[in-house]
Design a protein around this motif. Structure first.
Motif, mmCIF file in Angstrom:
data_model
loop_
_atom_site.group_PDB
_atom_site.id
_atom_site.type_symbol
_atom_site.label_atom_id
_atom_site.label_comp_id
_atom_site.label_asym_id
_atom_site.label_seq_id
_atom_site.Cartn_x
_atom_site.Cartn_y
_atom_site.Cartn_z
ATOM 1 N N TYR A 35 0.856 -1.182 0.000
ATOM 2 C CA TYR A 35 0.000 0.000 0.000
ATOM 3 C C TYR A 35 0.892 1.232 0.000
ATOM 4 O O TYR A 35 2.072 1.170 0.351
ATOM 5 N N GLN A 37 0.812 5.418 1.295
ATOM 6 C CA GLN A 37 0.109 6.443 2.056
ATOM 7 C C GLN A 37 0.813 7.778 1.820
ATOM 8 O O GLN A 37 1.943 7.978 2.270
ATOM 9 N N GLN A 41 -3.026 11.355 4.137
ATOM 10 C CA GLN A 41 -4.058 10.624 3.407
ATOM 11 C C GLN A 41 -4.254 9.220 3.969
ATOM 12 O O GLN A 41 -3.470 8.750 4.793
ATOM 13 N N GLY A 42 -5.293 8.566 3.474
ATOM 14 C CA GLY A 42 -5.494 7.168 3.799
ATOM 15 C C GLY A 42 -4.578 6.300 2.961
ATOM 16 O O GLY A 42 -3.716 6.786 2.232
ATOM 17 N N LEU A 43 -4.783 5.016 3.071
ATOM 18 C CA LEU A 43 -3.920 4.073 2.363
ATOM 19 C C LEU A 43 -4.496 3.715 1.005
ATOM 20 O O LEU A 43 -5.703 3.509 0.862
ATOM 21 N N GLN B 37 -3.338 4.458 13.887
ATOM 22 C CA GLN B 37 -2.019 4.814 13.380
ATOM 23 C C GLN B 37 -1.373 5.762 14.374
ATOM 24 O O GLN B 37 -1.876 6.870 14.609
ATOM 25 N N PHE B 86 -8.349 4.404 11.505
ATOM 26 C CA PHE B 86 -8.825 4.014 10.181
ATOM 27 C C PHE B 86 -9.720 2.791 10.296
ATOM 28 O O PHE B 86 -9.436 1.873 11.070
ATOM 29 N N LEU B 94 -7.579 -4.337 1.123
ATOM 30 C CA LEU B 94 -8.382 -3.470 1.971
ATOM 31 C C LEU B 94 -8.580 -2.112 1.320
ATOM 32 O O LEU B 94 -7.658 -1.556 0.742
ATOM 33 N N PHE B 96 -9.463 1.627 2.424
ATOM 34 C CA PHE B 96 -9.425 2.396 3.665
ATOM 35 C C PHE B 96 -10.284 3.640 3.580
ATOM 36 O O PHE B 96 -10.402 4.267 2.518
ATOM 37 N N GLY B 97 -10.854 3.996 4.749
ATOM 38 C CA GLY B 97 -11.451 5.304 4.867
ATOM 39 C C GLY B 97 -10.361 6.341 5.034
ATOM 40 O O GLY B 97 -9.174 6.018 5.136
ATOM 41 N N SER B 98 -10.768 7.617 5.064
ATOM 42 C CA SER B 98 -9.786 8.697 5.176
ATOM 43 C C SER B 98 -9.384 8.972 6.616
ATOM 44 O O SER B 98 -8.523 9.814 6.867
ATOM 45 N N GLY B 99 -9.992 8.265 7.550
ATOM 46 C CA GLY B 99 -9.532 8.332 8.928
ATOM 47 C C GLY B 99 -10.215 9.374 9.785
ATOM 48 O O GLY B 99 -10.827 10.329 9.291
#
Lengths: 114, 106
Positions: A35, A37, A41-43, B37, B86, B94, B96-99
């Motif tokens: 992934y 990042q 930002q998100g992954l 995170q 997240f 997966l 992912f959302g933006s958190g």
């Protein structure tokens, strides 16, 4: 036991150079993921290896990106002719598909392209 | 592909307060994970929770798969809970959302 490890932890490279990032998955995990990042930002999914099957490369952003997984264990992500927009943290994850879909992440490699 | 929406995007709490983070999915997912995170960027697994409710200390999570959402509860928050949370889900890779950026003030 040992978790997912990645190396190097940090990499600074000049625009146009090639880089290789390494991932050591958890021993016995057959599935491996990369992934990316970007800052804040998100992954973003890049590529997925599952056993001996052909990898799912659907997330690779360009043909400058490639990855291989040797012997069903260690994986290397290669970025050719790096660009500044490639700067990001590159994260590797693995899972044991004999158990469930839970993924475990490494600490990442922070790539900076100057 | 699946869209993952997290709310709120930012949350500031006083130490000791409780909070609820939400994750909505645009389509059914057959696995769901919550991560924290930390400030060093490491993704810490909190819950693998395709459905039902799980608890781990001050944290608990509930996933209602039929309604395509999941909730993460943090009780008696501590400053060490600060960071980005997240949620993610999909079939193989997966999404992912933006958190949610959580800040717990002393």
């Amino acid at each position: 036991g040992a978790g997912v490890s990645q190396s190097p932890s940090n990499k600074v490279t000049e625009k146009g150079k090639d880089v290789e990032l390494r991932c050591d998955p958890i021993s016995g995990h057959t599935a491996l993921y990369w992934y990316r990042q970007s800052l804040g930002q998100g992954l973003e999914f890049l590529i997925y290896f599952q056993g001996n099957s052909a990898p799912d490369k659907s997330g690779l952003p360009s043909d400058r990106f490639s990855a291989e997984r040797t012997g069903g264990s260690v994986s290397t992500l290669t970025i050719q002719r790096t660009q500044q927009e490639d700067s990001a943290v590159y994260l590797c994850a693995s899972r044991d598909d004999r158990v469930d879909y839970e993924q475990y992440f490494g600490p990442g490699t922070r790539l900076t392209v100057t | 592909g699946i869209q993952v929406e997290q709310s709120p995007p930012d949350l500031i709490l006083q130490e000791g307060a409780n909070s609820t983070l939400r994750c909505n999915f645009s389509d059914s997912v057959n696995n769901l994970q919550w991560f924290h995170q930390n400030p060093w960027g490491q993704l810490i697994n909190l819950f693998y929770i395709p459905s039902g409710t799980k608890q781990n200390g001050r944290l608990s999570a509930t996933t209602v798969a039929t309604e395509r959402y999941s909730l993460l509860y943090i009780s008696s928050s501590q400053t060490t809970d600060s960071g980005v949370y997240f949620c993610s889900g999909s079939a193989r890779q997966l999404t992912f959302g933006s958190g949610t950026q959580l800040t717990v003030l002393p």
